[in-house]
Write an enzyme that holds these catalytic residues in place. Sequence first.
Site, PDB file in Angstrom:
ATOM      1  CG  HIS A 186     119.096 -82.994   7.598  1.00 49.16           C
ATOM      2  ND1 HIS A 186     120.026 -83.040   8.593  1.00 49.16           N
ATOM      3  CD2 HIS A 186     119.762 -82.641   6.467  1.00 49.16           C
ATOM      4  CE1 HIS A 186     121.225 -82.701   8.105  1.00 49.16           C
ATOM      5  NE2 HIS A 186     121.080 -82.469   6.813  1.00 49.16           N
ATOM      6  CB  SER A 242      93.096-101.411  14.490  1.00 49.06           C
ATOM      7  OG  SER A 242      92.553-101.191  15.781  1.00 49.06           O
ATOM      8  CE  LYS A 289      96.147 -97.190  12.758  1.00 49.94           C
ATOM      9  NZ  LYS A 289      96.543 -97.392  14.130  1.00 49.94           N
ATOM     10  CD  GLU A 302     104.056-101.188  12.583  1.00 47.66           C
ATOM     11  OE1 GLU A 302     103.972-100.485  13.595  1.00 47.66           O
ATOM     12  OE2 GLU A 302     103.085-101.785  12.083  1.00 47.66           O
TER      13      GLU A 302
END
Length: 466
Positions: A160, A281, A287, A294
């Site tokens: 979970h 970024s 970043k 992704e």
Amino acid sequence: MAHLWSGRFAGDPDAALFEFGASFAFDRRLFEDDVRGSLAWAEALEKAGVLTQAEASRIRTALEEIAAAGASDPAFFSSEAAQRDEDVHSFVERELVARAGDAGRRLHTGRSRNEQVSLDLRLYLKRRVPQVQRTIASLMRVLAAQADACGATLMPSYTHMRRAQPVLAAHFFLAHGAALRRDHGRFAGVLSEVDELPLGSGAIAGTSYDIDVKGIAARLGFGRIVANSIDATGDRDFVASFLHACALTMVHLSRLAEDLILFTSEEFGYFELADTAATGSSLMPQKKNPDPLELVRGKTGRVIGRLAGWLATMKGLPIGYSKDLQEDKEGLFEAEDTVRASLDAAGAVIAGLSINATVTEAAASGLLLATDVADYLVAKGLAFREAHEVVGALVRRLVEQRRTFDDMTIEEWRAHSPLFDADVRKAITPAASVAKKRTPQSTHPDSVAAALDELRAWLSSTDVRT
Ligand code: ARG
């Protein structure tokens, strides 16, 4: 303009509609398979007495020239004449007739493109699926190397998405390896489904020539002959099976990517991405984004879509060939390319991953040892349900106090149950937790080491097999 079927018509087809139906732009990928199939067909026609030895040999020479031209010169496929070819079968036949003349015109005797395209696709998958399997095995090798590099390092496992129990970090990597191993097996299943020769089916009813289908099968490396010509010409179940294997592989890659996106984030900090596997970024200088992971996760959608799309295309078709079946190829090629690129990308990212053992081990201690505390009480004779109750109350107290088991005094332990002895402090550690596991699939360090050995042995044997 002459097409394979022009005789039936008074004039040329509408140019836009012809273009709409043409598949050469994408089915040229089946070129070498089409030529191989035609070589086998020429031999079968010669055996059947349809072609003379001289004709068969002219055809063979011409097809070999065509194969060589296709292999060496990409421009071969974009000649002016090729622009007007309907599909790869028409392309090869036109090139053949240009070289072998009348003999070339006899090659299509008793054969239909309906069975030809099924053959080509099966031959294509026979050579490409093992490459996908090799790519899966490469990623599994990277996961095995990471498992090895992690040694005895512990990390939390999650159910979970909440901390569950301590595990070896190696066990985590091997978990993803286990899913990929099923994918490898699923692709082996695809190969066995594909292993049926459709030639001899004709357009739908079979062929009236004395074709030695067993001989063709042996020559082309097929283990079986299709059972029914009607079914065979309209069957693309093997495409659905391939897409399913691709989709499930992508689902596994997506879950792996998701784990690593989370675990390399500032919030977790369990693993560090190599600089080569991250992107920055354009705006925020701090970043370090996991773009490749992704994208692996994101591309999963299109492969699932190809499977769903293909099933939708097939569901309304009457048995036998319909042109709808031509829609199989773009999805298949796209899924194949996407899976291979994603496997490679995941491998490159994971190869450069480093574990932050201080962080993972700190996260692997604390209240996620509650099950071990309950097991401790069970070992002292308490029923598990009662032990669960006792430890639940203890955990509730500790949560309120923002503490863990670590700094509890023996008096505090005993206040919850007289069964707690001084040995409880040593028994309740992350290392003791994993060491107490007994089953072969568990995270016990010996089980994990054995699983890693077994995986490596399997990887070296698949190397030989594929
Ligand atoms: N391009 C077609 C396909 O991919 C080849 C078979 C064509 N057969 C036919 N009868 N038009 O399915």
